[in-house]
Design a protein around this motif. Structure first.
Motif, PDB file in Angstrom:
ATOM      1  N   LEU A  52      25.588  26.661 -45.169  1.00  0.00           N
ATOM      2  CA  LEU A  52      26.718  26.159 -44.409  1.00  0.00           C
ATOM      3  C   LEU A  52      26.185  25.707 -43.064  1.00  0.00           C
ATOM      4  O   LEU A  52      25.487  26.469 -42.385  1.00  0.00           O
ATOM      5  CB  LEU A  52      27.745  27.292 -44.236  1.00  0.00           C
ATOM      6  CG  LEU A  52      29.043  26.941 -43.538  1.00  0.00           C
ATOM      7  CD1 LEU A  52      29.808  25.870 -44.289  1.00  0.00           C
ATOM      8  CD2 LEU A  52      29.916  28.189 -43.401  1.00  0.00           C
ATOM      9  N   GLN A 121      27.984  36.266 -35.647  1.00  0.00           N
ATOM     10  CA  GLN A 121      29.069  37.239 -35.737  1.00  0.00           C
ATOM     11  C   GLN A 121      30.460  36.585 -35.733  1.00  0.00           C
ATOM     12  O   GLN A 121      31.291  36.872 -36.583  1.00  0.00           O
ATOM     13  CB  GLN A 121      28.958  38.217 -34.570  1.00  0.00           C
ATOM     14  CG  GLN A 121      29.725  39.489 -34.803  1.00  0.00           C
ATOM     15  CD  GLN A 121      29.858  40.272 -33.516  1.00  0.00           C
ATOM     16  OE1 GLN A 121      29.957  39.714 -32.436  1.00  0.00           O
ATOM     17  NE2 GLN A 121      29.866  41.576 -33.627  1.00  0.00           N
ATOM     18  N   ARG A 122      30.633  35.661 -34.785  1.00  0.00           N
ATOM     19  CA  ARG A 122      31.929  35.008 -34.645  1.00  0.00           C
ATOM     20  C   ARG A 122      32.324  34.237 -35.915  1.00  0.00           C
ATOM     21  O   ARG A 122      33.500  34.097 -36.221  1.00  0.00           O
ATOM     22  CB  ARG A 122      31.809  34.037 -33.460  1.00  0.00           C
ATOM     23  CG  ARG A 122      33.019  33.284 -33.074  1.00  0.00           C
ATOM     24  CD  ARG A 122      32.752  32.527 -31.768  1.00  0.00           C
ATOM     25  NE  ARG A 122      31.728  31.508 -31.876  1.00  0.00           N
ATOM     26  CZ  ARG A 122      31.957  30.266 -32.288  1.00  0.00           C
ATOM     27  NH1 ARG A 122      33.163  29.898 -32.614  1.00  0.00           N
ATOM     28  NH2 ARG A 122      30.973  29.393 -32.369  1.00  0.00           N
ATOM     29  N   LEU A 123      31.310  33.758 -36.642  1.00  0.00           N
ATOM     30  CA  LEU A 123      31.610  32.882 -37.768  1.00  0.00           C
ATOM     31  C   LEU A 123      31.445  33.550 -39.126  1.00  0.00           C
ATOM     32  O   LEU A 123      31.703  32.960 -40.154  1.00  0.00           O
ATOM     33  CB  LEU A 123      30.716  31.639 -37.696  1.00  0.00           C
ATOM     34  CG  LEU A 123      30.976  30.809 -36.446  1.00  0.00           C
ATOM     35  CD1 LEU A 123      29.863  29.820 -36.199  1.00  0.00           C
ATOM     36  CD2 LEU A 123      32.310  30.092 -36.561  1.00  0.00           C
ATOM     37  N   ALA A 125      33.017  36.316 -40.535  1.00  0.00           N
ATOM     38  CA  ALA A 125      34.235  36.611 -41.277  1.00  0.00           C
ATOM     39  C   ALA A 125      34.885  35.332 -41.813  1.00  0.00           C
ATOM     40  O   ALA A 125      35.244  35.281 -42.990  1.00  0.00           O
ATOM     41  CB  ALA A 125      35.204  37.416 -40.409  1.00  0.00           C
ATOM     42  N   PRO A 126      34.982  34.270 -40.988  1.00  0.00           N
ATOM     43  CA  PRO A 126      35.532  33.045 -41.561  1.00  0.00           C
ATOM     44  C   PRO A 126      34.686  32.502 -42.709  1.00  0.00           C
ATOM     45  O   PRO A 126      35.226  31.991 -43.692  1.00  0.00           O
ATOM     46  CB  PRO A 126      35.555  32.055 -40.399  1.00  0.00           C
ATOM     47  CG  PRO A 126      35.205  32.788 -39.180  1.00  0.00           C
ATOM     48  CD  PRO A 126      34.864  34.193 -39.525  1.00  0.00           C
ATOM     49  N   ALA A 127      33.363  32.646 -42.605  1.00  0.00           N
ATOM     50  CA  ALA A 127      32.511  32.147 -43.689  1.00  0.00           C
ATOM     51  C   ALA A 127      32.745  32.969 -44.958  1.00  0.00           C
ATOM     52  O   ALA A 127      32.838  32.419 -46.062  1.00  0.00           O
ATOM     53  CB  ALA A 127      31.039  32.197 -43.281  1.00  0.00           C
ATOM     54  N   LYS A 129      35.445  34.524 -45.736  1.00  0.00           N
ATOM     55  CA  LYS A 129      36.773  34.165 -46.227  1.00  0.00           C
ATOM     56  C   LYS A 129      36.720  32.857 -47.024  1.00  0.00           C
ATOM     57  O   LYS A 129      37.379  32.707 -48.043  1.00  0.00           O
ATOM     58  CB  LYS A 129      37.699  33.984 -45.005  1.00  0.00           C
ATOM     59  CG  LYS A 129      39.127  34.356 -45.260  1.00  0.00           C
ATOM     60  CD  LYS A 129      39.882  34.428 -43.927  1.00  0.00           C
ATOM     61  CE  LYS A 129      41.346  34.686 -44.195  1.00  0.00           C
ATOM     62  NZ  LYS A 129      42.079  34.964 -42.956  1.00  0.00           N
ATOM     63  N   MET A 130      35.894  31.946 -46.540  1.00  0.00           N
ATOM     64  CA  MET A 130      35.762  30.671 -47.221  1.00  0.00           C
ATOM     65  C   MET A 130      35.119  30.851 -48.597  1.00  0.00           C
ATOM     66  O   MET A 130      35.554  30.255 -49.593  1.00  0.00           O
ATOM     67  CB  MET A 130      34.907  29.753 -46.345  1.00  0.00           C
ATOM     68  CG  MET A 130      34.565  28.445 -46.957  1.00  0.00           C
ATOM     69  SD  MET A 130      33.719  27.466 -45.685  1.00  0.00           S
ATOM     70  CE  MET A 130      32.740  26.431 -46.707  1.00  0.00           C
TER      71      MET A 130
ATOM     72  N   PRO B 121      35.063  26.129 -35.815  1.00  0.00           N
ATOM     73  CA  PRO B 121      36.506  26.422 -35.856  1.00  0.00           C
ATOM     74  C   PRO B 121      37.095  26.664 -34.470  1.00  0.00           C
ATOM     75  O   PRO B 121      38.319  26.618 -34.314  1.00  0.00           O
ATOM     76  CB  PRO B 121      36.594  27.682 -36.729  1.00  0.00           C
ATOM     77  CG  PRO B 121      35.233  28.273 -36.705  1.00  0.00           C
ATOM     78  CD  PRO B 121      34.274  27.133 -36.535  1.00  0.00           C
ATOM     79  N   ASP B 155      36.369  21.632 -43.800  1.00  0.00           N
ATOM     80  CA  ASP B 155      36.453  23.080 -43.971  1.00  0.00           C
ATOM     81  C   ASP B 155      35.659  23.701 -42.820  1.00  0.00           C
ATOM     82  O   ASP B 155      35.146  22.987 -41.960  1.00  0.00           O
ATOM     83  CB  ASP B 155      35.856  23.486 -45.336  1.00  0.00           C
ATOM     84  CG  ASP B 155      36.448  24.810 -45.841  1.00  0.00           C
ATOM     85  OD1 ASP B 155      36.891  25.626 -45.011  1.00  0.00           O
ATOM     86  OD2 ASP B 155      36.464  25.025 -47.074  1.00  0.00           O
ATOM     87  N   LEU B 156      35.536  25.018 -42.871  1.00  0.00           N
ATOM     88  CA  LEU B 156      34.757  25.722 -41.862  1.00  0.00           C
ATOM     89  C   LEU B 156      33.383  25.057 -41.672  1.00  0.00           C
ATOM     90  O   LEU B 156      32.641  24.894 -42.645  1.00  0.00           O
ATOM     91  CB  LEU B 156      34.558  27.159 -42.336  1.00  0.00           C
ATOM     92  CG  LEU B 156      33.769  28.078 -41.406  1.00  0.00           C
ATOM     93  CD1 LEU B 156      34.596  28.446 -40.194  1.00  0.00           C
ATOM     94  CD2 LEU B 156      33.346  29.331 -42.148  1.00  0.00           C
ATOM     95  N   LEU B 157      33.052  24.646 -40.449  1.00  0.00           N
ATOM     96  CA  LEU B 157      31.758  24.044 -40.136  1.00  0.00           C
ATOM     97  C   LEU B 157      31.384  22.895 -41.063  1.00  0.00           C
ATOM     98  O   LEU B 157      30.217  22.637 -41.302  1.00  0.00           O
ATOM     99  CB  LEU B 157      30.648  25.117 -40.170  1.00  0.00           C
ATOM    100  CG  LEU B 157      30.775  26.281 -39.192  1.00  0.00           C
ATOM    101  CD1 LEU B 157      29.744  27.345 -39.492  1.00  0.00           C
ATOM    102  CD2 LEU B 157      30.628  25.811 -37.749  1.00  0.00           C
ATOM    103  N   THR B 158      32.380  22.241 -41.604  1.00  0.00           N
ATOM    104  CA  THR B 158      32.129  21.163 -42.553  1.00  0.00           C
ATOM    105  C   THR B 158      32.977  19.951 -42.185  1.00  0.00           C
ATOM    106  O   THR B 158      34.202  20.021 -42.220  1.00  0.00           O
ATOM    107  CB  THR B 158      32.485  21.604 -43.995  1.00  0.00           C
ATOM    108  OG1 THR B 158      31.897  22.882 -44.250  1.00  0.00           O
ATOM    109  CG2 THR B 158      32.002  20.607 -45.023  1.00  0.00           C
ATOM    110  N   LEU B 258      42.420  33.346 -38.729  1.00  0.00           N
ATOM    111  CA  LEU B 258      41.200  34.131 -38.617  1.00  0.00           C
ATOM    112  C   LEU B 258      41.491  35.345 -37.759  1.00  0.00           C
ATOM    113  O   LEU B 258      42.333  35.283 -36.864  1.00  0.00           O
ATOM    114  CB  LEU B 258      40.102  33.323 -37.913  1.00  0.00           C
ATOM    115  CG  LEU B 258      39.673  32.000 -38.503  1.00  0.00           C
ATOM    116  CD1 LEU B 258      38.651  31.341 -37.586  1.00  0.00           C
ATOM    117  CD2 LEU B 258      39.064  32.229 -39.881  1.00  0.00           C
ATOM    118  N   GLY B 259      40.780  36.415 -38.016  1.00  0.00           N
ATOM    119  CA  GLY B 259      40.888  37.585 -37.156  1.00  0.00           C
ATOM    120  C   GLY B 259      39.495  38.118 -36.893  1.00  0.00           C
ATOM    121  O   GLY B 259      38.632  38.052 -37.751  1.00  0.00           O
ATOM    122  N   ASP B 260      39.230  38.586 -35.690  1.00  0.00           N
ATOM    123  CA  ASP B 260      37.940  39.217 -35.414  1.00  0.00           C
ATOM    124  C   ASP B 260      38.145  40.330 -34.395  1.00  0.00           C
ATOM    125  O   ASP B 260      39.272  40.604 -33.999  1.00  0.00           O
ATOM    126  CB  ASP B 260      36.899  38.180 -34.957  1.00  0.00           C
ATOM    127  CG  ASP B 260      37.390  37.366 -33.762  1.00  0.00           C
ATOM    128  OD1 ASP B 260      38.131  37.918 -32.926  1.00  0.00           O
ATOM    129  OD2 ASP B 260      37.022  36.190 -33.669  1.00  0.00           O
TER     130      ASP B 260
END
Ligand SMILES: Cc1cc2nc3c(=O)[nH]c(=O)nc-3n(C[C@H](O)[C@H](O)[C@H](O)COP(=O)(O)OP(=O)(O)OC[C@H]3O[C@@H](n4cnc5c(N)ncnc54)[C@H](O)[C@@H]3O)c2cc1C
Lengths: 152, 299
Positions: A52, A121-123, A125-127, A129-130, B121, B155-158, B258-260
């Motif tokens: 990614l 770290q920041r990315l 959880a979103p990754a 989830k994807m 994002p 999408d995410l980073l895409t 998103l949650g962190d």
């Protein structure tokens, strides 16, 4: 890293459960599968490689499907090397019967270490989830194509 | 750490850059400001074997206006946008939003093109590009294409940019009439990235009713998105009434939050409500006062 969510599939619960347990489906729906071999007791020797934004994510270790309660729930554990670090995580998966549909609810927690965990770290959880979202969409497509070919 | 070894190319025009990308495929990476790419390379998380540095291609930098639209070269830095007198006069939300990015070092090196292609994002430009209906020009070995911002963030980073393509220009129509644009963000205190950011454009008739609006949200989900339901709710309404509140309320629908550790899903949801309202109110103020734009950040 905590990961929770749900995904509703257009298929009855028993079908969804069987699909989630199917080695063939797992092999084709996990991201970048290079190896996925059953070694007994629901343990799979696994190597995954996916990318990614130019970052290569590599997992080499075991995925274990355990405590299955068909067609309601099971536990998924993942342990191994992850992109120069380690990952160890456990998640529980529950299938909610909605008649013709099924809601798959997942909730897990993973310890991740290494360079990806520190800068990413920041990315992360979103990754994750994807990846989960893609996995379920792939599974749903597999169920669809199976039922289509069965009804033909 | 030191990066893996790579082959370094610094072509002087776009065609040469595209030819190198076509030759090496996905193993090659474009280098712009390097603020997202270089840290990943130093940790050896990204190990491209070929780097195509765009910094020596003068055509990719600069700001021009013609035929009612502004064109910004992909390699234009955040700082160049922040300090552009032309943009301050023509579309002041751009310099105002640029000034909210990171810190001076990030703004001096980081580019608008890199930020859009990277599709972080929590990036600011994706929301602004969506709210302003930007068109993105891509050049690849198969020729040129133009992609609307609405179709760009996949999408995410895409983003829609293929490995053999380069983003060359961003073209933004200059809104005319009684238009106000605003970008409001809740910034992460360490990096400055948007925990949530909302860009809003409103176009009013003479009686302050909303003719058209565009609302775009970043930081909340995997990609920046438009709040089309909220936009539809505002159409034809008097923005002095309660319609902004209702639109802000419905802006959360359709976002997979998103949650962190810094901001939970519920917290981000509330931020979207609050910042959509702030951004719409600021855009409305800008439209009625004739100032054109506002931007602000909260930390
Ligand atoms: C401490 C810090 C704080 C920051 N805070 C913020 C903030 O508050 N808000 C915000 O929005 N951003 C922020 N950023 C990100 C910053 O804006 C980066 O500049 C941006 O994300 C990437 O732009 P770049 O020019 O550095 O691209 P690079 O890092 O050089 O490239 C990023 C990616 O895009 C590709 N790419 C770049 N340009 C092109 C092109 N023209 N065509 C095709 N592919 C291309 C590259 O191959 C790479 O994959 C921050 C960064 C840092 C380090």
């Amino acid at each position: 890293m905590k990961l929770t969510g749900n995904y509703t599939m257009k298929a009855p619960r028993a079908v969804v459960f069987d699909t989630l347990m199917s080695v063939d489906v797992l092999r084709s729906c996990l991201p970048g599968v290079e190896k996925f071999e059953h070694t007994g007791d629901g343990r799979y020797e696994t190597r995954l490689r996916a990318g990614l934004a130019g970052v290569k994510g590599e997992f080499a270790g075991t995925i274990t499907l355990r405590d299955p309660v068909p067609p309601v729930s099971y536990t998924l554990a993942m342990d191994g090397n992850f992109s120069g670090g380690f990952v160890s995580g456990v998640g529980s998966i529950r299938l909610e019967d909605l008649g013709a549909q099924t809601r798959v609810e997942y909730s897990g927690d993973a310890q991740v270490s290494g360079p990806l965990a520190s800068v990413g770290q920041r990315l992360m959880a979103p990754a994750a989830k994807m990846v989960v979202g893609k996995f379920f969409r792939c599974m749903e497509a597999q169920i669809e194509s199976r039922t289509n070919s069965a009804s033909r | 750490m030191i990066t893996e070894t790579f082959e370094y190319h610094a072509p002087e025009d776009v065609q040469a850059a595209v030819a190198i990308l076509a030759e090496h495929g996905p193993e090659a990476k474009v280098l712009a400001g390097g603020h997202s790419l270089v840290p990943l390379m130093r940790l050896r998380l990204a190990t491209p074997s070929v780097i195509v540095d765009l910094n020596r291609i003068p055509q990719l930098r600069g700001i021009t206006t013609e035929n009612g639209s502004i064109t910004i070269g992909a390699m234009t830095t955040h700082a160049a946008i922040e300090h552009s007198a032309e943009l301050k006069a023509m579309l002041p939300v751009l310099p105002a939003a640029a000034a909210l990015i990171g810190d001076p070092m990030v703004r001096n090196r980081g580019t608008i093109g890199g930020s859009l292609v990277h599709a972080d994002p929590a990036g600011d430009w994706p929301a602004v590009a969506l709210a302003l209906d930007a068109q993105l020009q891509l050049v690849g070995s198969h020729g040129e294409t133009t992609v609307r911002a609405d179709d760009f963030f996949v999408d995410l980073l895409t983003s829609a940019v293929e490995p053999d393509e380069i983003l060359t220009n961003i073209t933004i129509p200059i809104p005319t009439g009684r238009v106000g644009v605003s970008y409001q963000k809740f910034a992460h205190p360490a990096s400055g990235y948007a925990v949530t950011g909302v860009a809003a454009m409103v176009m009013l008739d003479d009686a302050d009713a909303c003719i058209e609006s565009r609302i775009a949200i970043t930081g909340a989900g995997a990609t920046a998105v438009r709040a089309t339901e909220s936009e539809a709710m505002l159409r034809g309404t008097d923005l002095n009434g309660g319609s902004i509140d209702r639109a802000a309320e419905s802006a959360v629908s359709g976002i997979d939050f998103l949650g962190d550790i810094y901001a939970s899903e519920e917290y981000r949801e509330q931020l979207v409500r609050v910042y959509t309202k702030r951004s719409l109110l600021a855009a409305f103020r800008a439209a009625t006062s004739g100032h054109g734009a506002e931007a602000a950040k909260t930390i």
